[in-house]
Design an enzyme around this catalytic site. Structure first.
Site, PDB file in Angstrom:
ATOM      1  N   ARG A  19      11.908  43.714  15.765  1.00  0.00           N
ATOM      2  CA  ARG A  19      10.770  44.562  15.443  1.00  0.00           C
ATOM      3  C   ARG A  19       9.437  43.920  15.907  1.00  0.00           C
ATOM      4  O   ARG A  19       9.316  43.541  17.064  1.00  0.00           O
ATOM      5  CB  ARG A  19      10.803  44.866  13.938  1.00  0.00           C
ATOM      6  CG  ARG A  19      12.029  45.733  13.562  1.00  0.00           C
ATOM      7  CD  ARG A  19      12.363  45.739  12.067  1.00  0.00           C
ATOM      8  NE  ARG A  19      11.260  46.096  11.225  1.00  0.00           N
ATOM      9  CZ  ARG A  19      10.856  47.359  10.981  1.00  0.00           C
ATOM     10  NH1 ARG A  19      11.509  48.361  11.491  1.00  0.00           N
ATOM     11  NH2 ARG A  19       9.844  47.599  10.188  1.00  0.00           N
ATOM     12  N   ASP A 151      -1.945  43.361   6.442  1.00  0.00           N
ATOM     13  CA  ASP A 151      -1.673  44.786   6.248  1.00  0.00           C
ATOM     14  C   ASP A 151      -2.996  45.452   5.921  1.00  0.00           C
ATOM     15  O   ASP A 151      -3.795  44.874   5.171  1.00  0.00           O
ATOM     16  CB  ASP A 151      -0.678  44.962   5.077  1.00  0.00           C
ATOM     17  CG  ASP A 151      -0.077  46.367   5.036  1.00  0.00           C
ATOM     18  OD1 ASP A 151      -0.851  47.339   4.961  1.00  0.00           O
ATOM     19  OD2 ASP A 151       1.163  46.488   5.089  1.00  0.00           O
ATOM     20  N   TYR A 165       3.603  43.947  -3.530  1.00  0.00           N
ATOM     21  CA  TYR A 165       3.412  43.706  -2.086  1.00  0.00           C
ATOM     22  C   TYR A 165       1.919  43.669  -1.753  1.00  0.00           C
ATOM     23  O   TYR A 165       1.454  42.763  -1.043  1.00  0.00           O
ATOM     24  CB  TYR A 165       4.123  44.793  -1.281  1.00  0.00           C
ATOM     25  CG  TYR A 165       3.785  44.797   0.196  1.00  0.00           C
ATOM     26  CD1 TYR A 165       4.410  43.905   1.073  1.00  0.00           C
ATOM     27  CD2 TYR A 165       2.829  45.676   0.710  1.00  0.00           C
ATOM     28  CE1 TYR A 165       4.091  43.904   2.437  1.00  0.00           C
ATOM     29  CE2 TYR A 165       2.511  45.676   2.069  1.00  0.00           C
ATOM     30  CZ  TYR A 165       3.140  44.798   2.921  1.00  0.00           C
ATOM     31  OH  TYR A 165       2.825  44.789   4.258  1.00  0.00           O
TER      32      TYR A 165
HETATM   33  N1  LIG Z   1       5.961  47.666  10.275  1.00  0.00           N
HETATM   34  C1  LIG Z   1       4.689  47.994  10.125  1.00  0.00           C
HETATM   35  O1  LIG Z   1       4.214  49.027  10.613  1.00  0.00           O
HETATM   36  C2  LIG Z   1       3.791  47.052   9.368  1.00  0.00           C
HETATM   37  C3  LIG Z   1       2.713  47.586   8.641  1.00  0.00           C
HETATM   38  C4  LIG Z   1       1.885  46.706   7.969  1.00  0.00           C
HETATM   39  C5  LIG Z   1       2.125  45.333   7.988  1.00  0.00           C
HETATM   40  N2  LIG Z   1       3.177  44.840   8.695  1.00  0.00           N
HETATM   41  C6  LIG Z   1       3.420  43.378   8.709  1.00  0.00           C
HETATM   42  O2  LIG Z   1       3.751  42.958  10.023  1.00  0.00           O
HETATM   43  C7  LIG Z   1       4.794  41.976   9.967  1.00  0.00           C
HETATM   44  C8  LIG Z   1       6.004  42.431  10.763  1.00  0.00           C
HETATM   45  O3  LIG Z   1       6.416  43.706  10.300  1.00  0.00           O
HETATM   46  P1  LIG Z   1       7.944  44.202  10.478  1.00  0.00           P
HETATM   47  O4  LIG Z   1       7.996  45.552   9.910  1.00  0.00           O
HETATM   48  O5  LIG Z   1       8.382  43.958  11.876  1.00  0.00           O
HETATM   49  O6  LIG Z   1       8.648  43.136   9.498  1.00  0.00           O
HETATM   50  P2  LIG Z   1      10.123  43.228   8.847  1.00  0.00           P
HETATM   51  O7  LIG Z   1      11.039  43.781   9.859  1.00  0.00           O
HETATM   52  O8  LIG Z   1      10.040  43.919   7.531  1.00  0.00           O
HETATM   53  O9  LIG Z   1      10.426  41.683   8.551  1.00  0.00           O
HETATM   54  C9  LIG Z   1      10.326  40.690   9.560  1.00  0.00           C
HETATM   55  C10 LIG Z   1      11.330  39.602   9.310  1.00  0.00           C
HETATM   56  O10 LIG Z   1      11.018  38.860   8.140  1.00  0.00           O
HETATM   57  C11 LIG Z   1      12.142  38.054   7.893  1.00  0.00           C
HETATM   58  N3  LIG Z   1      12.261  37.696   6.478  1.00  0.00           N
HETATM   59  C12 LIG Z   1      12.190  38.511   5.385  1.00  0.00           C
HETATM   60  N4  LIG Z   1      12.430  37.809   4.271  1.00  0.00           N
HETATM   61  C13 LIG Z   1      12.689  36.528   4.659  1.00  0.00           C
HETATM   62  C14 LIG Z   1      13.021  35.330   3.969  1.00  0.00           C
HETATM   63  N5  LIG Z   1      13.146  35.284   2.632  1.00  0.00           N
HETATM   64  N6  LIG Z   1      13.213  34.206   4.685  1.00  0.00           N
HETATM   65  C15 LIG Z   1      13.092  34.219   6.032  1.00  0.00           C
HETATM   66  N7  LIG Z   1      12.775  35.312   6.749  1.00  0.00           N
HETATM   67  C16 LIG Z   1      12.580  36.460   6.056  1.00  0.00           C
HETATM   68  C17 LIG Z   1      13.379  38.851   8.340  1.00  0.00           C
HETATM   69  O11 LIG Z   1      14.151  38.000   9.206  1.00  0.00           O
HETATM   70  P3  LIG Z   1      15.744  38.232   9.415  1.00  0.00           P
HETATM   71  O12 LIG Z   1      15.876  39.652   9.931  1.00  0.00           O
HETATM   72  O13 LIG Z   1      16.130  37.197  10.383  1.00  0.00           O
HETATM   73  O14 LIG Z   1      16.391  38.054   8.062  1.00  0.00           O
HETATM   74  C18 LIG Z   1      12.756  40.054   9.071  1.00  0.00           C
HETATM   75  O15 LIG Z   1      13.405  40.373  10.278  1.00  0.00           O
HETATM   76  C19 LIG Z   1       5.105  41.753   8.482  1.00  0.00           C
HETATM   77  O16 LIG Z   1       4.382  40.640   8.009  1.00  0.00           O
HETATM   78  C20 LIG Z   1       4.614  43.030   7.827  1.00  0.00           C
HETATM   79  O17 LIG Z   1       4.251  42.879   6.480  1.00  0.00           O
HETATM   80  C21 LIG Z   1       4.025  45.682   9.370  1.00  0.00           C
END
Ligand SMILES: NC(=O)c1ccc[n+]([C@@H]2O[C@H](COP(=O)([O-])OP(=O)(O)OC[C@H]3O[C@@H](n4cnc5c(N)ncnc54)[C@H](OP(=O)(O)O)[C@@H]3O)[C@@H](O)[C@H]2O)c1
Length: 262
Positions: A19, A151, A165
């Protein structure tokens, strides 16, 4: 001229296999960084990504397995740091991308709520702080940078249904601003706030159903959902911007301007 491996900068991306994390990993790699792809459960994705990047440039991508819970224990954190540093012999940029994200109902069972607090604060606030501290000496030596994934809901406009969160990301935002001062002038610390850049995997978060998605899309002035690449390019910009520290850039198509919260 052939690549001098000692001259290449190294980025460590937490949660870098999938992602947004994957887009960051690929973007830094394209710009000539060697990359350390940290992962927890996504071993197959991490190894496949490393293989792909190493096929482009040999010995340029390595994987690092750990739960962020390593920060709860001095020896585990030291082992994580030592392993990370042994992979390429240096780290120039630390990217706090890994995160957990799910709703919390304040009416729910006390023990479940405590568990959610511990997990959401671990990934979104505590780990970024203690990893930053652990890599301080190395990053200071390299005049390096830290970039945090925050975020738009971390400031003023909480996301309804996600109170813990929101609190954890607000703490992370405060960390960015605090460490920008604490670590100056050696290390720059900045943040990127995605809006809606990639939806959670459906099977992990059924609360974000189709009508929620349509509602979210309608609230973005640029009238589209962003992409992981939009985020990755901003992370790269901040990692390379020599006179920017303590700043948080929203990459949200203007959504934070119209956000009501919820
Ligand atoms: N998606 C959006 O539109 C959005 C919106 C606002 C903010 N954000 C921020 O942007 C960043 C990336 O977003 P995303 O949606 O791509 O993130 P995500 O897929 O929800 O999470 C990213 C990775 O975090 C790792 N993770 C979670 N818990 C963990 C733990 N206890 N120990 C080690 N690794 C852990 C996981 O790794 P594994 O898969 O290897 O377990 C997961 O693949 C995040 O910080 C998120 O809060 C995203």
């Amino acid at each position: 001229m052939h690549n001098n491996i000692l001259a290449r900068k190294v980025a460590l991306i937490t949660g870098g296999a999938k992602r947004i994390g994957r887009a960051i990993t690929e973007t830094f790699h394209t710009q000539g960084f060697d990359v350390i792809i940290h992962y927890h459960h996504s071993q197959t994705d991490a190894h496949h990504l490393a293989q792909t990047l190493n096929a482009i440039r040999p010995n340029s991508a390595k994987t690092l397995h750990a739960s962020l819970a390593v920060v709860n224990d001095k020896q585990s954190l030291k082992a994580f740091k030592d392993t990370a540093l042994s992979l390429f012999g240096r780290i120039d940029t630390l990217i706090h991308n890994a995160s957990s994200f799910y709703p919390t109902d304040l009416g729910q069972d006390f023990d479940d709520l405590q568990k959610a607090w511990d997990d959401l604060f671990l990934t979104n606030a505590k780990a970024p702080l203690f990893l930053s501290q652990a890599f301080y000496d190395e990053l200071a030596k390299r005049h390096g940078a830290i970039v945090s994934l925050l975020d738009i809901h971390a400031r003023d406009k909480p996301f309804l249904g996600y109170p813990i969160y929101n609190m954890a990301k607000s703490a992370h935002l405060a960390m960015v601003q605090s460490l920008a001062l604490e670590f100056a002038p050696s290390i720059r610390v900045n943040g990127v706030s995605p809006g809606v850049n990639i939806f959670p995997d459906d099977n992990q978060n059924s609360q974000l159903n189709d009508s929620t998605k349509a509602h979210l899309m309608a609230s973005v002035p640029l009238a589209k959902i962003g992409t992981p690449q939009d985020i990755a390019e901003t992370v790269l910009f901040l990692a390379n911007a020599p006179y920017i520290t303590g700043q948080v850039l929203a990459v949200d198509g203007g959504r934070s301007l119209t956000l009501k919260g919820g």
